[in-house]
Design an enzyme around this catalytic site. Structure first.
Site, short mmCIF file in Angstrom:
data_model
loop_
_atom_site.label_atom_id
_atom_site.label_comp_id
_atom_site.label_asym_id
_atom_site.label_seq_id
_atom_site.Cartn_x
_atom_site.Cartn_y
_atom_site.Cartn_z
N GLU A 99 0.73 -1.31 0.15
CA GLU A 99 0.04 0.23 0.12
C GLU A 99 0.89 1.14 -0.11
OE1 GLU A 99 -4.08 -1.26 2.37
OE2 GLU A 99 -2.29 -1.00 3.56
N ASN B 63 -5.78 -3.24 6.37
CA ASN B 63 -6.18 -3.40 7.90
C ASN B 63 -7.88 -2.87 8.16
OD1 ASN B 63 -3.86 -4.86 8.29
ND2 ASN B 63 -2.85 -3.18 9.13
N1 CAA Z 1 10.17 -17.01 3.12
C1 CAA Z 1 10.02 -17.76 1.97
N2 CAA Z 1 9.14 -18.88 1.79
C2 CAA Z 1 8.20 -18.96 2.82
C3 CAA Z 1 8.09 -18.13 3.88
C4 CAA Z 1 8.99 -17.07 4.03
N3 CAA Z 1 9.09 -16.26 4.89
N4 CAA Z 1 6.91 -18.45 4.40
C5 CAA Z 1 6.48 -19.52 3.96
N5 CAA Z 1 6.96 -20.05 2.69
C6 CAA Z 1 6.69 -20.85 1.64
C7 CAA Z 1 6.82 -22.38 1.98
O1 CAA Z 1 8.22 -22.90 1.86
C8 CAA Z 1 5.98 -22.78 1.10
O2 CAA Z 1 6.53 -23.23 -0.05
P1 CAA Z 1 5.90 -24.33 -1.17
O3 CAA Z 1 4.43 -23.88 -1.29
O4 CAA Z 1 6.51 -24.25 -2.42
O5 CAA Z 1 5.87 -25.51 -0.35
C9 CAA Z 1 5.06 -21.84 1.04
O6 CAA Z 1 5.42 -20.56 1.33
C10 CAA Z 1 3.74 -22.06 1.74
O7 CAA Z 1 4.08 -21.96 3.26
P2 CAA Z 1 3.66 -23.39 4.04
O8 CAA Z 1 3.39 -24.51 3.64
O9 CAA Z 1 4.57 -23.10 5.19
O10 CAA Z 1 2.31 -22.82 4.85
P3 CAA Z 1 0.99 -22.04 4.01
O11 CAA Z 1 0.61 -22.95 2.76
O12 CAA Z 1 0.09 -21.70 5.13
O13 CAA Z 1 1.50 -20.65 3.44
C11 CAA Z 1 1.55 -18.39 3.77
C12 CAA Z 1 2.12 -19.64 4.39
C13 CAA Z 1 2.04 -17.66 2.49
C14 CAA Z 1 2.06 -17.46 4.94
C15 CAA Z 1 -0.09 -18.40 3.83
O14 CAA Z 1 -0.63 -19.18 4.74
C16 CAA Z 1 -0.83 -17.16 3.39
O15 CAA Z 1 -0.62 -16.52 2.48
N6 CAA Z 1 -1.37 -16.78 4.95
C17 CAA Z 1 -1.94 -15.69 4.79
C18 CAA Z 1 -0.81 -14.33 5.10
C19 CAA Z 1 -1.59 -12.97 5.28
O16 CAA Z 1 -2.76 -12.82 5.07
N7 CAA Z 1 -0.72 -12.02 5.43
C20 CAA Z 1 -0.96 -10.62 5.69
C21 CAA Z 1 -1.12 -10.53 7.28
S1 CAA Z 1 -1.45 -8.78 7.46
C22 CAA Z 1 -0.29 -7.91 7.23
O17 CAA Z 1 0.87 -8.18 7.22
C23 CAA Z 1 -0.64 -6.32 7.63
C24 CAA Z 1 -0.73 -5.83 8.78
O18 CAA Z 1 -0.37 -4.58 8.77
C25 CAA Z 1 -0.97 -6.50 10.04
#
Ligand code: CAA
Length: 295
Positions: free
Chosen positions: A153, A191
């Site tokens: 953003e 948010n």
């Molecule tokens: N760096 C690199 N790779 C990562 C990683 C990181 N930090 N975290 C996860 N990965 C990779 C994993 O290795 C995995 O790779 P493959 O698909 O190739 O196997 C993939 O990402 C998926 O990870 P997981 O299998 O561990 O878990 P998941 O399928 O649940 O994915 C996630 C993790 C991408 C975080 C997913 O759960 C997701 O998109 N969650 C929602 C996140 C979200 O909403 N974020 C916004 C939060 S709000 C915010 O940030 C703003 C604020 O101001 C509060």
């Protein structure tokens, strides 16, 4: 105005380390500053782990991993950011701390340096007013995990120059991100919608509507969300979320933004979510299991 070629990042926590990883991977020499060597070491460890994961999944070439690490410099010395063209601040969500930092940095940087805050909920305009460069002050809000989430953003405050908005949008694209623009209102776009949803999930848990596991599974399987709201709250950090909610409640005065009692008590008890090992779930086990909160 010079092109952005060197980036500074203030704060090496969850967001700062992710932002530094994104800028260094995109080819920008990046200076990361935090207040203690231990915090820098922890942030560097997070970056190495994330880069390793991306290499392991063939999403990043080993040479690109090495290049990113070479472009990173870690320091506790604020003066080392003096030649950065853009500085992104990602320190704790506290207006006094952020403002003081910007005030200290302002005379150390050339006037053309762009100051960008990764705040989720505080006023960009108020921070800008603490500096002599309100036209070059902007919001640049990333999402966790920064290396994976495509959105940024870009927040224009009252005094931000349109040219700086354009340059910051172009910078975000060079990071491989998709920027959207938002007004300087607490929570911006994402948010403002996400925080009441996460807080409502906590109220539903407190009211016994469903167990933590069922609330999360419900939203994952019923709405296709990658994580349920309580797991996502743990992921964002319950202390951070409580702070954001309090700031938003203060700005809007609407009950939907008020941090629920359960959240306040969990934070007071040191349950800060995934980063502290315990929140709505206990992360010592794989898969994490819901914690008995005595509800
Ligand atoms: N760096 C690199 N790779 C990562 C990683 C990181 N930090 N975290 C996860 N990965 C990779 C994993 O290795 C995995 O790779 P493959 O698909 O190739 O196997 C993939 O990402 C998926 O990870 P997981 O299998 O561990 O878990 P998941 O399928 O649940 O994915 C996630 C993790 C991408 C975080 C997913 O759960 C997701 O998109 N969650 C929602 C996140 C979200 O909403 N974020 C916004 C939060 S709000 C915010 O940030 C703003 C604020 O101001 C509060």
């Amino acid at each position: 105005m010079p092109d952005i070629s060197r980036v500074g990042v203030l704060g090496c926590g969850l967001m700062g380390s992710g932002i530094a990883q994104a800028t260094a991977t995109a080819g920008f020499p990046t200076v990361v500053r935090d207040v203690e060597a231990g915090l820098l070491a922890r942030g560097e460890g997070t970056i190495v782990k994330s880069l390793d994961k991306l290499v392991e999944k063939s999403k990043l070439a080993p040479a690109a991993r090495a290049g990113a690490l070479e472009r990173l410099t870690f320091t506790t010395d604020l003066a080392r950011l003096h030649d950065c063209d853009l500085i992104v601040e990602a320190v704790t969500e506290d207006l006094a701390i952020k403002t003081e930092l910007w005030r200290a940095l302002d005379p150390r940087c050339p006037p053309e340096t762009i100051f960008a805050s990764n705040t989720s909920s505080l006023s960009i305009g108020v921070m800008a007013a603490a500096t002599a460069r309100p036209d070059r002050f902007i919001g640049l809000h990333f999402f966790n995990p920064v290396p994976l989430m495509p959105l940024v953003e870009v927040v224009r405050a009252v005094g931000t120059s349109p040219a700086v908005v354009e340059r910051t949008m172009a910078f975000a694209r060079r990071l491989g991100k998709e920027p959207i623009t938002a007004r300087d209102r607490s929570g911006f776009v994402v948010n403002r919608l996400l925080v009441p949803y996460l807080l409502d999930a906590m109220r539903a848990l407190e009211q016994g509507v469903g167990s933590a596991a069922d609330i999360d599974r419900g939203m994952q399987l019923g709405c296709g969300h990658p994580m349920g709201p309580l797991a996502l709250a743990d992921f964002v950090g319950l202390d951070t979320l409580a702070r954001i909610a309090a700031i938003m409640y203060d700005e809007y005065g609407e009950p939907r933004f008020a941090p629920p009692p359960l959240l306040r008590r969990m934070v007071a008890a040191g349950l800060h979510g995934r980063k502290s090992g315990r929140g709505f779930y206990d992360y010592a086990s794989d898969p994490p299991h819901p914690i008995d909160l005595g509800l």
